[in-house]
Design a protein around this motif. Structure first.
Motif, PDB file in Angstrom:
ATOM      1  N   GLY A   2       0.815  -1.212   0.000  1.00  0.00           N
ATOM      2  CA  GLY A   2       0.000   0.000   0.000  1.00  0.00           C
ATOM      3  C   GLY A   2       0.848   1.261   0.000  1.00  0.00           C
ATOM      4  N   ARG A   3       1.924   1.251   0.783  1.00  0.00           N
ATOM      5  CA  ARG A   3       2.818   2.412   0.782  1.00  0.00           C
ATOM      6  C   ARG A   3       3.432   2.632  -0.596  1.00  0.00           C
ATOM      7  N   ALA A   4       3.869   1.546  -1.221  1.00  0.00           N
ATOM      8  CA  ALA A   4       4.475   1.677  -2.548  1.00  0.00           C
ATOM      9  C   ALA A   4       3.479   2.243  -3.545  1.00  0.00           C
ATOM     10  N   ASP A   5       2.239   1.813  -3.460  1.00  0.00           N
ATOM     11  CA  ASP A   5       1.211   2.309  -4.384  1.00  0.00           C
ATOM     12  C   ASP A   5       0.898   3.789  -4.127  1.00  0.00           C
ATOM     13  N   ARG A   6       0.835   4.169  -2.842  1.00  0.00           N
ATOM     14  CA  ARG A   6       0.493   5.566  -2.537  1.00  0.00           C
ATOM     15  C   ARG A   6       1.611   6.531  -2.918  1.00  0.00           C
ATOM     16  N   GLY A   7       2.849   6.075  -2.901  1.00  0.00           N
ATOM     17  CA  GLY A   7       3.968   6.949  -3.250  1.00  0.00           C
ATOM     18  C   GLY A   7       4.346   6.920  -4.716  1.00  0.00           C
ATOM     19  N   ALA A   8       3.698   6.029  -5.496  1.00  0.00           N
ATOM     20  CA  ALA A   8       4.100   5.868  -6.902  1.00  0.00           C
ATOM     21  C   ALA A   8       3.813   7.101  -7.730  1.00  0.00           C
ATOM     22  N   TRP A   9       2.816   7.895  -7.357  1.00  0.00           N
ATOM     23  CA  TRP A   9       2.444   9.049  -8.191  1.00  0.00           C
ATOM     24  C   TRP A   9       3.548  10.114  -8.244  1.00  0.00           C
ATOM     25  N   ARG A  10       4.487  10.042  -7.293  1.00  0.00           N
ATOM     26  CA  ARG A  10       5.593  11.003  -7.307  1.00  0.00           C
ATOM     27  C   ARG A  10       6.777  10.510  -8.129  1.00  0.00           C
ATOM     28  N   ASN A  11       6.603   9.376  -8.781  1.00  0.00           N
ATOM     29  CA  ASN A  11       7.629   8.853  -9.685  1.00  0.00           C
ATOM     30  C   ASN A  11       6.980   8.758 -11.068  1.00  0.00           C
ATOM     31  N   PRO A  12       6.833   9.908 -11.753  1.00  0.00           N
ATOM     32  CA  PRO A  12       5.974   9.965 -12.941  1.00  0.00           C
ATOM     33  C   PRO A  12       6.487   9.145 -14.113  1.00  0.00           C
ATOM     34  N   VAL A  13       5.520   8.719 -14.935  1.00  0.00           N
ATOM     35  CA  VAL A  13       5.818   7.999 -16.173  1.00  0.00           C
ATOM     36  C   VAL A  13       5.515   8.923 -17.336  1.00  0.00           C
ATOM     37  N   ALA A  14       6.465   9.092 -18.214  1.00  0.00           N
ATOM     38  CA  ALA A  14       6.284  10.005 -19.343  1.00  0.00           C
ATOM     39  C   ALA A  14       5.135   9.544 -20.230  1.00  0.00           C
ATOM     40  N   ALA A  15       4.305  10.488 -20.653  1.00  0.00           N
ATOM     41  CA  ALA A  15       3.152  10.169 -21.498  1.00  0.00           C
ATOM     42  C   ALA A  15       3.625   9.749 -22.883  1.00  0.00           C
ATOM     43  N   THR A  16       3.019   8.688 -23.397  1.00  0.00           N
ATOM     44  CA  THR A  16       3.332   8.238 -24.759  1.00  0.00           C
ATOM     45  C   THR A  16       2.413   8.895 -25.789  1.00  0.00           C
ATOM     46  N   PRO A  33      11.200  17.800 -14.837  1.00  0.00           N
ATOM     47  CA  PRO A  33       9.825  17.964 -15.316  1.00  0.00           C
ATOM     48  C   PRO A  33       9.479  16.932 -16.387  1.00  0.00           C
ATOM     49  N   THR A  34       8.363  16.243 -16.155  1.00  0.00           N
ATOM     50  CA  THR A  34       7.947  15.149 -17.029  1.00  0.00           C
ATOM     51  C   THR A  34       6.505  15.362 -17.469  1.00  0.00           C
ATOM     52  N   ARG A  35       6.267  15.259 -18.774  1.00  0.00           N
ATOM     53  CA  ARG A  35       4.899  15.352 -19.272  1.00  0.00           C
ATOM     54  C   ARG A  35       4.188  14.022 -19.025  1.00  0.00           C
ATOM     55  N   ILE A  36       3.041  14.068 -18.348  1.00  0.00           N
ATOM     56  CA  ILE A  36       2.347  12.857 -17.929  1.00  0.00           C
ATOM     57  C   ILE A  36       0.912  12.860 -18.446  1.00  0.00           C
ATOM     58  N   ALA A  37       0.356  11.625 -18.599  1.00  0.00           N
ATOM     59  CA  ALA A  37      -1.039  11.471 -18.994  1.00  0.00           C
ATOM     60  C   ALA A  37      -1.940  11.323 -17.783  1.00  0.00           C
ATOM     61  N   ASP A  38      -1.372  10.887 -16.660  1.00  0.00           N
ATOM     62  CA  ASP A  38      -2.121  10.755 -15.402  1.00  0.00           C
ATOM     63  C   ASP A  38      -1.111  10.659 -14.271  1.00  0.00           C
ATOM     64  N   PHE A  39      -1.638  10.505 -13.042  1.00  0.00           N
ATOM     65  CA  PHE A  39      -0.755  10.430 -11.867  1.00  0.00           C
ATOM     66  C   PHE A  39      -0.578   8.991 -11.365  1.00  0.00           C
ATOM     67  N   THR A  40      -0.681   8.030 -12.268  1.00  0.00           N
ATOM     68  CA  THR A  40      -0.491   6.633 -11.849  1.00  0.00           C
ATOM     69  C   THR A  40       0.941   6.410 -11.381  1.00  0.00           C
ATOM     70  N   GLY A  41       1.905   6.798 -12.166  1.00  0.00           N
ATOM     71  CA  GLY A  41       3.308   6.659 -11.783  1.00  0.00           C
ATOM     72  C   GLY A  41       3.737   5.215 -11.692  1.00  0.00           C
ATOM     73  N   ARG A  42       4.935   5.019 -11.152  1.00  0.00           N
ATOM     74  CA  ARG A  42       5.441   3.664 -10.942  1.00  0.00           C
ATOM     75  C   ARG A  42       6.158   3.621  -9.603  1.00  0.00           C
ATOM     76  N   ARG A  43       6.225   2.442  -9.045  1.00  0.00           N
ATOM     77  CA  ARG A  43       6.859   2.276  -7.735  1.00  0.00           C
ATOM     78  C   ARG A  43       8.350   2.580  -7.811  1.00  0.00           C
ATOM     79  N   THR A  44       8.836   3.232  -6.788  1.00  0.00           N
ATOM     80  CA  THR A  44      10.260   3.572  -6.750  1.00  0.00           C
ATOM     81  C   THR A  44      11.086   2.350  -6.385  1.00  0.00           C
ATOM     82  N   ASP A  45      12.375   2.423  -6.677  1.00  0.00           N
ATOM     83  CA  ASP A  45      13.273   1.322  -6.328  1.00  0.00           C
ATOM     84  C   ASP A  45      13.305   1.109  -4.813  1.00  0.00           C
ATOM     85  N   ASP A  46      13.273   2.207  -4.064  1.00  0.00           N
ATOM     86  CA  ASP A  46      13.266   2.072  -2.601  1.00  0.00           C
ATOM     87  C   ASP A  46      12.038   1.321  -2.124  1.00  0.00           C
TER      88      ASP A  46
END
Length: 666
Positions: A49-63, A180-193
């Motif tokens: 749950g922590r990993a999921d809640r913090g994933a939005w701060r690790n943005p994924v570039a919009a395709t 700065p990263t252009r994103i399509a949403d705030f889903t993000g991905r889990r950080t390595d930590d």
């Protein structure tokens, strides 16, 4: 079937005071197993749950089409990290970041509750003056739980214009900074930590769950002698094997379900205490420590099933040879294949290490655990032969003969501590020392500056510090000394502005940070010590995790030793009574009971520690440090003390069952 269930219930209720005591011991054992099993299951879900809640701060570039721009960097106050998230909407109706009611307007600032409280408690020139910002922004609201990793996390979300300098294309400077990263949403991905913590949680769960499963299975064998005698008598008067199995399963499941419900209730009562365990930078939300209805139902169903299966497995002698059970014949000796299984698992351990999946590692560790439990009774039986053959006193002879007669019962008394020894040996060798990270300088602030702006930024820095009343020396140099290569290969040789406040205390450094805030858009002034904080946090979390794992293991071990010691007395009360009737002093019986426990504990406890250390060798960074040695020493001392204390606590029960040595029918 209903008649068999009714008979099982009547036999369970009609067992007399000591029969009810034996059932109560089973309930207690299952309650401990259930409560701790819920904790281990919940811990994995909580880290996920922590990993999921913090994933939005690790943005994924919009395709495809982007709706917003997101940038992240770290700031610090009072030696605590602040996650600064800058967002800018590229089109109307952009989705709100997690935890926010709406997308922040340009110049608007949203604070986490902990950050807002800290800003209100500290002088404004240390923190509050950094926001809502120098541009006349406003506080938009509070960040909700869905956007925070833990309740005390310091997070600020700042709304920006897409064309503002903060959102302009730039390189990330810090290891944890994200350009700065252009994103399509705030889903993000889990950080390595976050993934690393999940892996550590999985390994810790294996170290805790396997002893719990062994203990839960052993709970089904408590007061086994009394039950075997009763079921053997039923077989001799005409009960079929199916009827015996049905009654056994019914009795075991009834007591196990009661214990499982009690354990779940105790876990929920302890939930507020568990939320205070600080790992990954802070405590937990209460919702993190609630496993959910499906998980609770799964555990409540799995524990009675495990106990029922363990009870059925132990019925082979009753079903096949009820007359042998009734005559109290010694069962056949166990075979050496148990030790062969352990050796086969240990032969696989050296192949583990880098490149091996965490699932494989967890499986091998779990199998090694189970193999130790499988080989334990065989070793105890061999020890019994040695002790009986070399005994010079009655207590030693009685202890040796008892270990030969029922090595499984002797092993159950010490298995919990032996399993804890395995955990202690594994963790003790892997516990990293504090020397892995050097303590960086915490008094000099460094700010990466674009080379073309060095003169202008330096002048502005001196002006801001002077206006804030911060006396500091400002110098310009190349990349900070000892900083190593640029993170992620960016900015091979940035220019660094170094600010050294005359006052080296935390407050002076914080005031300097505030004065320099926003000087270089999207970058904060940090110290060398700030770069090391995440490493020291991981070391501290490993230490906390070690304490938690060992605390759970010791709780299982001590509960197992106490419950099985009392159960063993109830199982052998007729034997003890006959020995007393034959003139054996009570102190001899008690000494034999202690020897029957301490001899296997010494051998198997030491062996389990050695096996745990062997399993940790492929992952050890270096030789065991002082902290690891102390951990092992404490485990050995507490293990012996716990078992001795559990045995001493059951001495009054031994005195009670031998108070009237006249034999009576069971």
């Amino acid at each position: 079937m209903s008649g068999l269930l009714g008979l099982a219930w009547r036999l369970l209720r009609g067992g007399g005071r000591r029969g009810l005591l034996g059932s109560g011991l089973t309930v207690a054992a299952v309650a401990v197993s259930t409560g701790l099993l819920l904790f281990t299951v919940t811990a994995n879900l909580a880290f996920q749950g922590r990993a999921d809640r913090g994933a939005w701060r690790n943005p994924v570039a919009a395709t495809g089409g982007a709706v917003a721009i997101e940038a992240v960097h770290l700031d610090y106050v009072n030696e605590r990290p602040i996650t600064v998230v800058d967002v800018a909407a590229l089109e109307p109706g952009a989705p709100a970041p997690p935890g926010l009611d709406r997308f922040p307007a340009p110049g608007e600032v949203w604070l986490s509750p902990a950050l807002a409280e800290l800003a209100a408690g500290l002088p404004a020139d240390r923190l509050a003056d950094r926001f809502p910002g120098k541009g006349g922004g406003s506080i938009g609201g509070s960040i909700g739980d869905k956007g925070l990793v833990h309740p005390e996390e310091l997070v600020v979300v700042r709304g920006q214009d897409p064309g503002s300098p903060v959102m302009a294309a730039r390189s990330a400077v810090g290891v944890d900074d994200i350009a700065p990263t252009r994103i399509a949403d705030f889903t993000g991905r889990r950080t390595d930590d976050a993934i690393g913590y999940q892996i550590l949680a999985l390994i810790a769960s294996v170290l805790m769950v396997v002893p719990l499963l062994v203990f839960g299975g052993a709970a089904a064998r408590l007061t086994v002698a009394r039950r075997d005698q009763r079921l053997a008598a039923l077989r001799l008067v005409g009960a079929t094997p199916g009827q015996v199995v049905a009654m056994t399963v019914a009795e075991a499941v009834i007591t196990a379900f009661g214990g499982a419900v009690l354990g779940a209730a105790l876990y929920f009562l302890a939930t507020p205490l568990l939320t205070g365990i600080e790992i990954q930078g802070g405590p937990w939300f209460v919702s993190d420590m609630w496993p959910g209805g499906l998980a609770v139902l799964a555990v409540l169903a799995a524990v009675p099933l495990l106990v029922g299966l363990s009870a059925v497995v132990g019925l082979r002698r009753v079903v096949v040879s009820p007359l042998g059970v009734a005559k109290r014949e010694t069962p056949p000796a166990m075979r050496f294949v148990r030790v062969v299984a352990l050796l086969a698992i240990l032969a696989v351990v050296p192949t583990l290490g880098a490149g091996v999946g965490v699932g494989v590692v967890a499986t091998v560790l779990g199998l090694a655990f189970l193999a130790v439990n499988l080989a334990g009774p065989w070793v105890v039986g061999m020890l019994g032969r040695i002790v009986a053959g070399t005994a010079r006193k009655p207590a030693g002879l009685l202890a040796g003969r008892r270990m030969i007669d029922d090595p499984r019962a002797a092993w159950r008394t010490v298995s919990g501590v032996a399993m804890t020894g395995f955990v202690a040996g594994f963790i003790g060798l892997l516990t990293p020392g504090g020397g892995l990270f050097d303590h960086g300088d915490s008094s000099a602030l460094r700010l990466s500056v674009p080379p073309a702006e060095v003169a202008e930024v330096t002048a502005q820095a001196r002006e801001r510090l002077s206006a804030a009343g911060v006396r500091a020396e400002v110098t310009v140099r190349g990349r900070a000394e000892g900083a190593g290569p640029s993170p992620r290969g960016r900015d091979a040789a940035p220019t660094v502005l170094v600010v050294s406040p005359r006052g080296h205390d935390v407050a002076s450094v914080d005031r300097a940070r505030t004065a320099l805030d926003g000087l270089v858009p999207g970058r904060s002034a940090t110290t060398a010590a700030d770069d090391d904080r995440s490493g020291f946090r991981v070391l501290g979390d490993i230490g906390t995790g070690t304490v938690v794992v060992l605390a759970v293991s010791f709780l299982v071990a001590i509960a197992s030793a106490g419950i099985t010691a009392a159960s063993s007395i109830l199982d052998r009360r007729q034997t003890y009574a006959l020995l007393r009737l034959a003139g054996t002093p009570l102190k001899v019986l008690d000494a034999a009971r202690r020897a029957e426990t301490l001899i296997p504990l010494t051998v198997m406890g030491g062996g389990a520690i050695a096996i745990g250390m062997f399993c940790a060798l492929p992952f050890a960074l270096s030789a065991m440090n002082v902290s690891g040695a102390i951990t092992l020493l404490v485990c050995v001392v507490l293990g012996f003390a716990g078992v001795i204390g559990a045995g001493a606590a059951s001495t009054p029960l031994l005195r009670s069952v031998t108070a009237n040595p006249a034999p009576r029918p069971d």
